[in-house]
Design a protein around this motif. Structure first.
Motif, PDB file in Angstrom:
ATOM      1  N   LYS A  29       0.861  -1.175   0.000  1.00 14.03           N
ATOM      2  CA  LYS A  29       0.000   0.000   0.000  1.00 14.03           C
ATOM      3  C   LYS A  29       0.903   1.232   0.000  1.00 14.03           C
ATOM      4  CE  LYS A  29      -3.893  -2.159   2.414  1.00 14.03           C
ATOM      5  NZ  LYS A  29      -4.784  -2.146   1.249  1.00 14.03           N
ATOM      6  N   TYR A  30       0.740   2.073  -0.988  1.00 11.60           N
ATOM      7  CA  TYR A  30       1.594   3.241  -1.166  1.00 11.60           C
ATOM      8  C   TYR A  30       1.106   4.414  -0.322  1.00 11.60           C
ATOM      9  CZ  TYR A  30       3.588   0.966  -5.316  1.00 11.60           C
ATOM     10  OH  TYR A  30       4.223   0.099  -6.172  1.00 11.60           O
ATOM     11  N   SER A  31       2.035   5.250   0.102  1.00  8.21           N
ATOM     12  CA  SER A  31       1.645   6.537   0.672  1.00  8.21           C
ATOM     13  C   SER A  31       1.153   7.388  -0.490  1.00  8.21           C
ATOM     14  CB  SER A  31       2.841   7.211   1.353  1.00  8.21           C
ATOM     15  OG  SER A  31       3.779   7.664   0.389  1.00  8.21           O
ATOM     16  N   LEU A  32       0.461   8.468  -0.207  1.00 11.83           N
ATOM     17  CA  LEU A  32      -0.071   9.315  -1.275  1.00 11.83           C
ATOM     18  C   LEU A  32       1.056   9.861  -2.135  1.00 11.83           C
ATOM     19  CD1 LEU A  32      -2.383  10.707  -2.679  1.00 11.83           C
ATOM     20  CD2 LEU A  32      -2.344  12.487  -0.915  1.00 11.83           C
ATOM     21  N   GLU A  33       2.087  10.366  -1.519  1.00  5.60           N
ATOM     22  CA  GLU A  33       3.211  10.933  -2.271  1.00  5.60           C
ATOM     23  C   GLU A  33       3.888   9.874  -3.138  1.00  5.60           C
ATOM     24  OE1 GLU A  33       7.104  13.817  -1.508  1.00  5.60           O
ATOM     25  OE2 GLU A  33       6.059  12.909   0.195  1.00  5.60           O
ATOM     26  N   GLU A  34       4.117   8.682  -2.575  1.00  2.00           N
ATOM     27  CA  GLU A  34       4.739   7.592  -3.330  1.00  2.00           C
ATOM     28  C   GLU A  34       3.868   7.181  -4.511  1.00  2.00           C
ATOM     29  OE1 GLU A  34       7.176   4.995   0.032  1.00  2.00           O
ATOM     30  OE2 GLU A  34       5.036   4.634  -0.274  1.00  2.00           O
ATOM     31  N   GLY A  35       2.563   7.084  -4.262  1.00  2.00           N
ATOM     32  CA  GLY A  35       1.650   6.644  -5.307  1.00  2.00           C
ATOM     33  C   GLY A  35       1.587   7.608  -6.476  1.00  2.00           C
ATOM     34  N   VAL A  36       1.483   8.893  -6.178  1.00  2.00           N
ATOM     35  CA  VAL A  36       1.435   9.905  -7.243  1.00  2.00           C
ATOM     36  C   VAL A  36       2.721   9.880  -8.059  1.00  2.00           C
ATOM     37  CG1 VAL A  36       1.444  12.400  -7.684  1.00  2.00           C
ATOM     38  CG2 VAL A  36      -0.235  11.411  -6.100  1.00  2.00           C
ATOM     39  N   LEU A  37       3.856   9.840  -7.387  1.00  2.00           N
ATOM     40  CA  LEU A  37       5.151   9.825  -8.074  1.00  2.00           C
ATOM     41  C   LEU A  37       5.305   8.567  -8.921  1.00  2.00           C
ATOM     42  CD1 LEU A  37       7.851  11.297  -8.450  1.00  2.00           C
ATOM     43  CD2 LEU A  37       8.724  10.038  -6.464  1.00  2.00           C
ATOM     44  N   PHE A  38       4.927   7.419  -8.379  1.00  2.00           N
ATOM     45  CA  PHE A  38       5.047   6.152  -9.089  1.00  2.00           C
ATOM     46  C   PHE A  38       4.269   6.185 -10.402  1.00  2.00           C
ATOM     47  CE2 PHE A  38       3.652   1.895 -10.206  1.00  2.00           C
ATOM     48  CZ  PHE A  38       4.795   1.116 -10.017  1.00  2.00           C
ATOM     49  N   LEU A  39       3.027   6.641 -10.341  1.00  2.00           N
ATOM     50  CA  LEU A  39       2.188   6.661 -11.539  1.00  2.00           C
ATOM     51  C   LEU A  39       2.658   7.693 -12.557  1.00  2.00           C
ATOM     52  CD1 LEU A  39      -1.349   6.190  -9.949  1.00  2.00           C
ATOM     53  CD2 LEU A  39      -0.086   4.525 -11.300  1.00  2.00           C
ATOM     54  N   LYS A  40       3.067   8.866 -12.085  1.00  2.00           N
ATOM     55  CA  LYS A  40       3.520   9.903 -13.015  1.00  2.00           C
ATOM     56  C   LYS A  40       4.765   9.461 -13.779  1.00  2.00           C
ATOM     57  CE  LYS A  40       3.229  14.274 -12.412  1.00  2.00           C
ATOM     58  NZ  LYS A  40       3.331  15.669 -11.955  1.00  2.00           N
ATOM     59  N   GLU A  41       5.652   8.762 -13.104  1.00  2.00           N
ATOM     60  CA  GLU A  41       6.896   8.327 -13.747  1.00  2.00           C
ATOM     61  C   GLU A  41       6.687   7.151 -14.698  1.00  2.00           C
ATOM     62  OE1 GLU A  41       9.530   7.515 -10.501  1.00  2.00           O
ATOM     63  OE2 GLU A  41      10.255   9.595 -10.385  1.00  2.00           O
ATOM     64  N   ARG A  42       5.512   6.539 -14.655  1.00  2.00           N
ATOM     65  CA  ARG A  42       5.271   5.354 -15.467  1.00  2.00           C
ATOM     66  C   ARG A  42       4.042   5.508 -16.351  1.00  2.00           C
ATOM     67  NH1 ARG A  42       7.658   4.525 -10.883  1.00  2.00           N
ATOM     68  NH2 ARG A  42       9.312   2.969 -10.655  1.00  2.00           N
ATOM     69  N   THR A  43       3.778   6.727 -16.789  1.00  5.90           N
ATOM     70  CA  THR A  43       2.694   6.990 -17.722  1.00  5.90           C
ATOM     71  C   THR A  43       3.286   7.129 -19.118  1.00  5.90           C
ATOM     72  OG1 THR A  43       1.367   8.103 -16.032  1.00  5.90           O
ATOM     73  CG2 THR A  43       0.817   8.554 -18.320  1.00  5.90           C
ATOM     74  N   PHE A  44       2.857   6.251 -20.029  1.00  3.62           N
ATOM     75  CA  PHE A  44       3.496   6.192 -21.337  1.00  3.62           C
ATOM     76  C   PHE A  44       2.587   6.640 -22.487  1.00  3.62           C
ATOM     77  CE2 PHE A  44       5.192   2.675 -18.675  1.00  3.62           C
ATOM     78  CZ  PHE A  44       6.467   3.186 -18.487  1.00  3.62           C
ATOM     79  N   VAL A  45       1.354   7.029 -22.197  1.00  2.45           N
ATOM     80  CA  VAL A  45       0.467   7.477 -23.265  1.00  2.45           C
ATOM     81  C   VAL A  45       0.933   8.831 -23.799  1.00  2.45           C
ATOM     82  CG1 VAL A  45      -1.531   6.186 -22.422  1.00  2.45           C
ATOM     83  CG2 VAL A  45      -1.119   8.498 -21.567  1.00  2.45           C
ATOM     84  N   LYS A  46       0.545   9.136 -25.024  1.00  2.20           N
ATOM     85  CA  LYS A  46       1.024  10.350 -25.678  1.00  2.20           C
ATOM     86  C   LYS A  46       0.049  11.522 -25.524  1.00  2.20           C
ATOM     87  CE  LYS A  46       3.780   7.779 -29.048  1.00  2.20           C
ATOM     88  NZ  LYS A  46       4.022   7.512 -30.491  1.00  2.20           N
ATOM     89  N   PHE A  47      -0.741  11.486 -24.464  1.00  6.05           N
ATOM     90  CA  PHE A  47      -1.646  12.607 -24.172  1.00  6.05           C
ATOM     91  C   PHE A  47      -1.621  12.845 -22.670  1.00  6.05           C
ATOM     92  CE2 PHE A  47      -4.025   8.636 -24.405  1.00  6.05           C
ATOM     93  CZ  PHE A  47      -4.690   8.601 -23.202  1.00  6.05           C
ATOM     94  N   ASP A  48      -2.260  13.924 -22.255  1.00  4.04           N
ATOM     95  CA  ASP A  48      -2.263  14.288 -20.839  1.00  4.04           C
ATOM     96  C   ASP A  48      -3.270  13.410 -20.099  1.00  4.04           C
ATOM     97  OD1 ASP A  48      -1.720  15.545 -18.479  1.00  4.04           O
ATOM     98  OD2 ASP A  48      -2.731  17.427 -18.977  1.00  4.04           O
ATOM     99  N   ALA A  49      -2.792  12.281 -19.602  1.00  2.00           N
ATOM    100  CA  ALA A  49      -3.666  11.294 -18.965  1.00  2.00           C
ATOM    101  C   ALA A  49      -4.313  11.844 -17.702  1.00  2.00           C
ATOM    102  CB  ALA A  49      -2.868  10.031 -18.638  1.00  2.00           C
ATOM    103  N   SER A  50      -5.486  11.336 -17.390  1.00  2.00           N
ATOM    104  CA  SER A  50      -6.166  11.746 -16.170  1.00  2.00           C
ATOM    105  C   SER A  50      -5.709  10.890 -14.995  1.00  2.00           C
ATOM    106  CB  SER A  50      -7.682  11.626 -16.331  1.00  2.00           C
ATOM    107  OG  SER A  50      -8.065  10.276 -16.432  1.00  2.00           O
ATOM    108  N   PHE A  51      -5.776  11.466 -13.809  1.00  2.00           N
ATOM    109  CA  PHE A  51      -5.521  10.735 -12.569  1.00  2.00           C
ATOM    110  C   PHE A  51      -6.894  10.361 -12.013  1.00  2.00           C
ATOM    111  CE2 PHE A  51      -1.042  11.237 -12.066  1.00  2.00           C
ATOM    112  CZ  PHE A  51      -0.682  10.452 -10.966  1.00  2.00           C
ATOM    113  N   ASP A  52      -7.099   9.070 -11.780  1.00  2.00           N
ATOM    114  CA  ASP A  52      -8.401   8.596 -11.334  1.00  2.00           C
ATOM    115  C   ASP A  52      -8.297   7.876  -9.999  1.00  2.00           C
ATOM    116  OD1 ASP A  52      -9.626   9.440 -13.805  1.00  2.00           O
ATOM    117  OD2 ASP A  52      -8.691   7.701 -14.737  1.00  2.00           O
ATOM    118  N   ILE A  53      -9.333   8.020  -9.188  1.00  5.05           N
ATOM    119  CA  ILE A  53      -9.358   7.393  -7.873  1.00  5.05           C
ATOM    120  C   ILE A  53     -10.611   6.542  -7.738  1.00  5.05           C
ATOM    121  CG2 ILE A  53     -10.559   9.295  -6.707  1.00  5.05           C
ATOM    122  CD1 ILE A  53      -8.640   8.810  -4.304  1.00  5.05           C
TER     123      ILE A  53
END
Length: 231
Positions: free
Chosen positions: A20-44
């Motif tokens: 289970k990630y902390s909020l800061e870890e989770g946001v950073l993890f996903l941002k660094e591993r987004t590979f789509v060529k558009f501005d992806a949405s963050f969903d909860i």
């Protein structure tokens, strides 16, 4: 037919930790591993410990995200003539009761409808259409308003509505990958604070069962729900 896993997706799947990630870890993890060529949405997605068969345990409401969702929300204002100018100035994309006839013909190219109480009796003929698409104005969602201009401005500046589904889960978009880490975290904290405040008085046991964060086309990661109980 087998689905081919791309090199980036395969690498991403290998890097996901079951923790289970902390909020800061989770946001950073996903941002660094987004590979789509558009501005992806963050969903909860928030899985709630509620009785989904009990009408008084449906969790719904609105939250004003500090930094919005990054999405241009298309708003139809169903108001009387004297309120049309105010609604247009507030940012409504479409204004006027003439759109009721367009809706009858199948037009629903909108995200939200804001209406005044005085026009609600005119929506009976399109009730089934709007209801099936989740577009029917609702007082609990603040989309029935005596001050449509104010409601429209709030929605355009980042107010979103939420409602638990038949599985007791709330889904929402809380920003974009292009947002700073801090802006995303502030949006998520505000969202979770309102969800916690809306706990039904009849709900017993664990209220927040699990929280998952993801970006468009990514796998989800689990967030530590305990961090939000301290907000």
């Amino acid at each position: 037919m087998s689905v081919k896993v791309t090199k980036n997706r395969n690498k991403y799947l290998k890097e996901i930790d079951k923790k289970k990630y902390s909020l800061e870890e989770g946001v950073l993890f996903l941002k660094e591993r987004t590979f789509v060529k558009f501005d992806a949405s963050f969903d909860i997605s928030v899985n709630l410990g509620i009785d989904v068969k009990s009408p008084n345990q449906i969790v719904r409401g609105t939250v004003q995200l500090p930094y919005g969702t990054g999405k241009n929300v298309r708003i139809l204002a169903l108001v009387n003539k004297e309120e049309e100018s105010e609604s247009k100035e507030a940012g409504a994309d479409y204004v006027g009761l003439d759109y009721i006839e367009k809706i009858k013909s199948g037009w629903t190219n909108i995200d939200i409808i804001v209406a005044t109480p005085s026009v609600m009796n005119k929506l009976g003929s399109v009730g089934k259409i709007l209801g099936s698409k989740g577009l029917m104005p609702n007082t609990k969602m603040d989309t029935i308003s005596n001050n449509p201009g104010k409601s429209i401005k709030e929605i355009k500046s980042g107010r979103i509505s939420f409602k638990s589904d038949r599985y007791g889960i709330i889904h929402a978009s809380v920003g974009r990958v292009s947002f700073s880490n801090q802006c995303l975290m502030d949006n998520i904290k505000e969202f979770m604070m309102i969800i916690i405040r809306n706990k039904p008085s009849t709900s017993k046991g664990v209220y927040i069962k699990s929280i998952y964060l993801s970006t468009t086309m990514s796998n989800s990661i689990s967030l530590d729900s305990k961090i939000f109980l301290k907000i």
